[in-house]
Design a protein around this motif. Structure first.
Motif, PDB file in Angstrom:
ATOM      1  N   TYR A 166      50.490  45.671  44.968  1.00 19.18           N
ATOM      2  CA  TYR A 166      49.797  45.527  46.249  1.00 19.18           C
ATOM      3  C   TYR A 166      48.552  46.411  46.280  1.00 19.18           C
ATOM      4  O   TYR A 166      47.491  45.994  46.765  1.00 19.18           O
ATOM      5  N   TRP A 167      48.681  47.625  45.774  1.00 15.30           N
ATOM      6  CA  TRP A 167      47.555  48.565  45.760  1.00 15.30           C
ATOM      7  C   TRP A 167      46.410  48.025  44.906  1.00 15.30           C
ATOM      8  O   TRP A 167      45.241  48.160  45.256  1.00 15.30           O
ATOM      9  N   LYS A 168      46.762  47.415  43.779  1.00 18.31           N
ATOM     10  CA  LYS A 168      45.753  46.879  42.867  1.00 18.31           C
ATOM     11  C   LYS A 168      45.287  45.482  43.263  1.00 18.31           C
ATOM     12  O   LYS A 168      44.377  44.940  42.618  1.00 18.31           O
ATOM     13  N   ARG A 169      45.899  44.886  44.290  1.00 17.58           N
ATOM     14  CA  ARG A 169      45.579  43.519  44.684  1.00 17.58           C
ATOM     15  C   ARG A 169      45.675  42.574  43.476  1.00 17.58           C
ATOM     16  O   ARG A 169      44.823  41.722  43.244  1.00 17.58           O
ATOM     17  N   ALA A 170      46.737  42.767  42.721  1.00 21.27           N
ATOM     18  CA  ALA A 170      46.906  41.991  41.487  1.00 21.27           C
ATOM     19  C   ALA A 170      47.205  40.536  41.814  1.00 21.27           C
ATOM     20  O   ALA A 170      48.021  40.243  42.706  1.00 21.27           O
TER      21      ALA A 170
END
Length: 320
Positions: free
Chosen positions: A81-85
């Motif tokens: 989620y943090w990396k918007r993968a």
């Protein structure tokens, strides 16, 4: 007045800082991953045994194996989620399933069961055949063709750790050894599949998506275990929870960041050879964490295996 210029010949003589090659970087990252993984068996034994307090103060093997995977899945979901993968492509799902079955569920479950009865040092040397098994799966899954010299070094290294295992156990193997050997096969499958997939998907996304995709299966089982084993979980010692925390955060999550990135850069078969030193790092960890004895023959075997790793690294491995 024009400032003096340095002649081209002098510029050529000035040393420059070269970036590490992919294979060397891959080996270094793989070594960090192996160092993290090397403490998995000692901390797993701590989690299921509860430390010096003895049996009854540890967590159950099934809870340790599946619980650590679920905790790591939560961490992986947060990282994605943090990396918007983006979602993994459909073509990556079979490889992710092999990583999940081998590294997320199979290896932790079987080794947790084995660590109830096997010393961590004994289990460590059996895991020493993992590099050879990883190379076999790398060849079966395609993309890598190790040379004959590479196979010879892998077989010699595996023979060394097998001989060490037999020596330590007095020439016979425990029933739990079968669980460790099967765990090695499953882990090798997951390592090889994940190593290849990480070349396109990335090492971090490979292990994170494998963990997240496993979560729907893990959540109801771990939830039921928390209800069914509530009394045992409540009386588990601080040592057991320390072991559980390590295998959740480091063995199941952080270690794979280094490991899969290393295999993506240096190749599955070649970087997999670094695992030959893992049993002896585990022995050192077992001495520190569990107080298990470290004998001089262990040091001699360690030197021999490290020499084999260094020789195997120089052997040719053709990559697609």
């Amino acid at each position: 007045m024009t400032p003096p210029t340095t002649p081209p010949s002098a510029l050529a003589a000035i040393p420059t800082r070269n970036r590490l090659g992919d294979e060397t970087t891959g080996m270094l990252l793989g070594l960090i991953g192996v160092a993290i993984f090397s403490l998995t068996l000692p901390f797993t034994r701590l989690a299921v045994g509860g430390g010096e307090a003895g049996a009854g103060f540890g967590l159950s093997p099934v809870f340790v194996a599946l619980g650590r995977a679920l905790v790591a899945a939560v961490l992986a979901g947060g990282w994605l989620y943090w990396k918007r993968a983006p979602l993994p492509p459909r073509a990556a799902l079979p490889a992710l399933a092999m990583v999940a079955g081998g590294c997320v569920i199979g290896f932790p479950w079987l080794t947790s069961i084995a660590m109830q009865t096997l010393p961590a040092a004994h289990g460590a040397v059996l895991v020493g055949i993992l590099p050879l098994a990883t190379a076999v799966f790398a060849a079966l899954l395609g993309g890598e063709k190790p040379s004959a010299g590479f196979w010879i070094m892998a077989i010699i290294g595996s023979a060394l750790v097998a001989a060490f295992a037999l020596r330590q156990s007095g020439g016979s193997l425990h029933l739990a050894d079968l669980a460790v050997f099967l765990a090695v096969v499953l882990a090798a499958m997951g390592y090889a599949a994940g190593g290849r997939l990480s070349q396109t998907l990335g090492g971090q996304q490979t292990i994170c998506w494998a963990l997240v995709l496993s979560a729907p299966l893990l959540l109801p089982v771990v939830g039921w275990l928390c209800w069914d084993q509530a009394a045992r979980i409540a009386r588990a010692s601080a040592a057991a929870w320390t072991g559980f925390a390590y295998v959740c955060v480091f063995s199941m999550f952080i270690g794979f960041f280094f490991w899969y990135r290393g295999m993506a850069l240096g190749g599955v078969a070649r970087v997999g050879q670094v695992q030959l030193v893992q049993p002896f790092l585990t022995l050192l960890g077992a001495t520190v964490v569990l107080g298990e004895a470290l004998e001089w023959p262990t040091v001699i075997f360690a030197i021999a295996v490290i020499a084999v790793v260094g020789t195997g690294r120089k052997m040719q491995v053709k990559r697609a």
